[in-house]
Every structure is written in C-alpha cells, then in structure tokens.
Design a protein around this motif. Sequence first.
Motif, PDB file in Angstrom:
ATOM      1  N   LEU A 194       0.807  -1.216   0.000  1.00 13.47           N
ATOM      2  CA  LEU A 194       0.000   0.000   0.000  1.00 13.47           C
ATOM      3  C   LEU A 194       0.838   1.263   0.000  1.00 13.47           C
ATOM      4  O   LEU A 194       0.346   2.353  -0.231  1.00 13.47           O
ATOM      5  CB  LEU A 194      -0.933   0.009   1.219  1.00 13.47           C
ATOM      6  CG  LEU A 194      -1.952  -1.115   1.253  1.00 13.47           C
ATOM      7  CD1 LEU A 194      -2.736  -1.073   2.560  1.00 13.47           C
ATOM      8  CD2 LEU A 194      -2.880  -1.047   0.068  1.00 13.47           C
ATOM      9  N   LEU A 195       2.117   1.151   0.271  1.00 16.44           N
ATOM     10  CA  LEU A 195       3.016   2.289   0.273  1.00 16.44           C
ATOM     11  C   LEU A 195       3.312   2.678  -1.171  1.00 16.44           C
ATOM     12  O   LEU A 195       3.515   1.813  -2.014  1.00 16.44           O
ATOM     13  CB  LEU A 195       4.307   1.882   0.990  1.00 16.44           C
ATOM     14  CG  LEU A 195       5.459   2.857   0.937  1.00 16.44           C
ATOM     15  CD1 LEU A 195       5.982   3.051   2.342  1.00 16.44           C
ATOM     16  CD2 LEU A 195       6.535   2.332   0.028  1.00 16.44           C
ATOM     17  N   PHE A 196       3.322   3.957  -1.443  1.00 15.92           N
ATOM     18  CA  PHE A 196       3.755   4.325  -2.787  1.00 15.92           C
ATOM     19  C   PHE A 196       4.303   5.732  -2.843  1.00 15.92           C
ATOM     20  O   PHE A 196       4.018   6.573  -2.019  1.00 15.92           O
ATOM     21  CB  PHE A 196       2.659   4.105  -3.833  1.00 15.92           C
ATOM     22  CG  PHE A 196       1.492   5.042  -3.773  1.00 15.92           C
ATOM     23  CD1 PHE A 196       0.395   4.776  -2.993  1.00 15.92           C
ATOM     24  CD2 PHE A 196       1.476   6.192  -4.546  1.00 15.92           C
ATOM     25  CE1 PHE A 196      -0.690   5.631  -2.953  1.00 15.92           C
ATOM     26  CE2 PHE A 196       0.385   7.046  -4.523  1.00 15.92           C
ATOM     27  CZ  PHE A 196      -0.695   6.764  -3.724  1.00 15.92           C
ATOM     28  N   VAL A 197       5.150   5.932  -3.848  1.00 17.66           N
ATOM     29  CA  VAL A 197       5.754   7.217  -4.147  1.00 17.66           C
ATOM     30  C   VAL A 197       5.299   7.582  -5.547  1.00 17.66           C
ATOM     31  O   VAL A 197       5.336   6.751  -6.454  1.00 17.66           O
ATOM     32  CB  VAL A 197       7.292   7.142  -4.089  1.00 17.66           C
ATOM     33  CG1 VAL A 197       7.915   8.471  -4.469  1.00 17.66           C
ATOM     34  CG2 VAL A 197       7.755   6.690  -2.715  1.00 17.66           C
ATOM     35  N   LEU A 198       4.876   8.805  -5.715  1.00 14.84           N
ATOM     36  CA  LEU A 198       4.325   9.243  -6.991  1.00 14.84           C
ATOM     37  C   LEU A 198       4.978  10.549  -7.415  1.00 14.84           C
ATOM     38  O   LEU A 198       5.171  11.441  -6.587  1.00 14.84           O
ATOM     39  CB  LEU A 198       2.811   9.451  -6.822  1.00 14.84           C
ATOM     40  CG  LEU A 198       2.082  10.197  -7.906  1.00 14.84           C
ATOM     41  CD1 LEU A 198       1.817   9.259  -9.066  1.00 14.84           C
ATOM     42  CD2 LEU A 198       0.779  10.742  -7.378  1.00 14.84           C
ATOM     43  N   TYR A 199       5.312  10.646  -8.675  1.00 13.48           N
ATOM     44  CA  TYR A 199       5.824  11.888  -9.238  1.00 13.48           C
ATOM     45  C   TYR A 199       4.891  12.327 -10.350  1.00 13.48           C
ATOM     46  O   TYR A 199       4.416  11.509 -11.124  1.00 13.48           O
ATOM     47  CB  TYR A 199       7.227  11.696  -9.817  1.00 13.48           C
ATOM     48  CG  TYR A 199       8.248  11.347  -8.765  1.00 13.48           C
ATOM     49  CD1 TYR A 199       8.787  12.333  -7.954  1.00 13.48           C
ATOM     50  CD2 TYR A 199       8.657  10.034  -8.581  1.00 13.48           C
ATOM     51  CE1 TYR A 199       9.718  12.016  -6.976  1.00 13.48           C
ATOM     52  CE2 TYR A 199       9.581   9.711  -7.611  1.00 13.48           C
ATOM     53  CZ  TYR A 199      10.111  10.710  -6.814  1.00 13.48           C
ATOM     54  OH  TYR A 199      11.022  10.404  -5.847  1.00 13.48           O
ATOM     55  N   VAL A 200       4.640  13.636 -10.414  1.00 15.12           N
ATOM     56  CA  VAL A 200       3.861  14.219 -11.502  1.00 15.12           C
ATOM     57  C   VAL A 200       4.839  15.063 -12.305  1.00 15.12           C
ATOM     58  O   VAL A 200       5.577  15.877 -11.737  1.00 15.12           O
ATOM     59  CB  VAL A 200       2.707  15.097 -10.976  1.00 15.12           C
ATOM     60  CG1 VAL A 200       1.968  15.764 -12.131  1.00 15.12           C
ATOM     61  CG2 VAL A 200       1.746  14.267 -10.132  1.00 15.12           C
ATOM     62  N   ALA A 201       4.873  14.867 -13.625  1.00 16.23           N
ATOM     63  CA  ALA A 201       5.805  15.577 -14.492  1.00 16.23           C
ATOM     64  C   ALA A 201       5.062  16.486 -15.467  1.00 16.23           C
ATOM     65  O   ALA A 201       3.925  16.202 -15.866  1.00 16.23           O
ATOM     66  CB  ALA A 201       6.660  14.584 -15.266  1.00 16.23           C
ATOM     67  N   CYS A 202       5.726  17.562 -15.860  1.00 15.60           N
ATOM     68  CA  CYS A 202       5.168  18.501 -16.838  1.00 15.60           C
ATOM     69  C   CYS A 202       4.955  17.785 -18.170  1.00 15.60           C
ATOM     70  O   CYS A 202       5.825  17.046 -18.644  1.00 15.60           O
ATOM     71  CB  CYS A 202       6.131  19.673 -17.022  1.00 15.60           C
ATOM     72  SG  CYS A 202       5.627  20.853 -18.299  1.00 15.60           S
ATOM     73  N   THR A 203       3.825  18.012 -18.772  1.00 12.17           N
ATOM     74  CA  THR A 203       3.489  17.401 -20.051  1.00 12.17           C
ATOM     75  C   THR A 203       4.458  17.814 -21.152  1.00 12.17           C
ATOM     76  O   THR A 203       4.779  17.014 -22.023  1.00 12.17           O
ATOM     77  CB  THR A 203       2.053  17.796 -20.455  1.00 12.17           C
ATOM     78  OG1 THR A 203       1.163  17.243 -19.488  1.00 12.17           O
ATOM     79  CG2 THR A 203       1.688  17.292 -21.829  1.00 12.17           C
ATOM     80  N   LEU A 204       4.944  19.038 -21.093  1.00 13.50           N
ATOM     81  CA  LEU A 204       5.795  19.538 -22.169  1.00 13.50           C
ATOM     82  C   LEU A 204       7.277  19.207 -22.004  1.00 13.50           C
ATOM     83  O   LEU A 204       7.914  18.767 -22.947  1.00 13.50           O
ATOM     84  CB  LEU A 204       5.620  21.051 -22.304  1.00 13.50           C
ATOM     85  CG  LEU A 204       4.203  21.508 -22.662  1.00 13.50           C
ATOM     86  CD1 LEU A 204       4.129  23.023 -22.707  1.00 13.50           C
ATOM     87  CD2 LEU A 204       3.774  20.907 -23.992  1.00 13.50           C
ATOM     88  N   CYS A 205       7.839  19.421 -20.834  1.00 14.43           N
ATOM     89  CA  CYS A 205       9.285  19.263 -20.673  1.00 14.43           C
ATOM     90  C   CYS A 205       9.681  18.116 -19.749  1.00 14.43           C
ATOM     91  O   CYS A 205      10.866  17.859 -19.556  1.00 14.43           O
ATOM     92  CB  CYS A 205       9.908  20.562 -20.183  1.00 14.43           C
ATOM     93  SG  CYS A 205       9.431  21.021 -18.500  1.00 14.43           S
ATOM     94  N   LYS A 206       8.709  17.449 -19.162  1.00 13.86           N
ATOM     95  CA  LYS A 206       8.923  16.301 -18.268  1.00 13.86           C
ATOM     96  C   LYS A 206       9.618  16.659 -16.951  1.00 13.86           C
ATOM     97  O   LYS A 206      10.066  15.797 -16.224  1.00 13.86           O
ATOM     98  CB  LYS A 206       9.699  15.174 -18.968  1.00 13.86           C
ATOM     99  CG  LYS A 206       9.093  14.728 -20.287  1.00 13.86           C
ATOM    100  CD  LYS A 206       7.632  14.389 -20.155  1.00 13.86           C
ATOM    101  CE  LYS A 206       7.057  13.960 -21.497  1.00 13.86           C
ATOM    102  NZ  LYS A 206       5.699  14.375 -21.719  1.00 13.86           N
ATOM    103  N   THR A 207       9.690  17.949 -16.617  1.00 11.91           N
ATOM    104  CA  THR A 207      10.216  18.380 -15.324  1.00 11.91           C
ATOM    105  C   THR A 207       9.285  17.894 -14.228  1.00 11.91           C
ATOM    106  O   THR A 207       8.061  17.960 -14.378  1.00 11.91           O
ATOM    107  CB  THR A 207      10.305  19.925 -15.264  1.00 11.91           C
ATOM    108  OG1 THR A 207      11.219  20.362 -16.253  1.00 11.91           O
ATOM    109  CG2 THR A 207      10.736  20.416 -13.899  1.00 11.91           C
TER     110      THR A 207
END
Length: 136
Positions: A7-20
């Motif tokens: 149930l543990l998780f790490v999530l990253y959200v990246a910019c659609t254009l530059c993937k930052t």
Amino acid sequence: MRQVPSLLFVLYVACTLCKTRIAHLEFTPPGSDPVSMARRDAHSRSAYAASRDPLLWWFIVESEAHTNRVGENVSADDAERYRRAFRYPRTFARVHTAGLKGDAGFCAECDVPYCTQHWRRDEDGEGELCPLGHCR
C-alpha cells in the motif's frame, strides 16, 4: 531485505511539455517509514520522529504550489482520498479532489499538468495561464 508494504507508494507528476518533475507525493502506511526519509537531513528525520503517529498514515507532498515539508499524519480515509485522486488516468477533475493548492500543476481545461516554466502570469498579474491560454 525488508519487504515494502504493497500500500506504500511514491508518486511523481511531471510537466506534459518538458517532463520536469512538478510534484512528489509519498504515502506510508502505519508502522512503516517513508522511502524518502533516508535521503533527508538529520533535522528533517528528527522532525519526522517527533511528529509521526504510528497508528496513522504518513503523507508527504512537495509541489510547485504546496509542501508539507517532512510530511504529516493523515487518516486512512484521507490517504485513500489522495490515492484515488492520483490514480491513472490522471485528470484535473480527479486530482482536484485531493484539495491540494495548485492541483499539482494540472490545467482544468487541458486536463494535463504543466510546470512553473510553462504557467505564465496573466495580463493583470493576478492569475496564471497555461501554454494554451487557459486561466488557473
């Protein structure tokens, strides 16, 4: 080797254009330590230890508009609400239910996230516009 709870998780959200990377969210179930805590300095680890309630979930959020620093205790219901908000496919409507300031960079009209380099101030300087001109 220590087994990581499913149930543990790490999530990253990246910019659609530059993937930052725009946002980092981490959920840790009761009785476990956050994955990122090993990379934190001694002061942060101490603040975590002083704040952590072992009976509650631990939630860390770092984004362009909101951070809770080393994290905070949240109920199982809140943890589930955040997890539902960021499941795939990620949409503005879904992410918005998390109630995080800035909605992890998502544009309500485009339905995708943008980084601070791609959001720009509107003419009044009061709001922000996505690359397609939608107001946030």
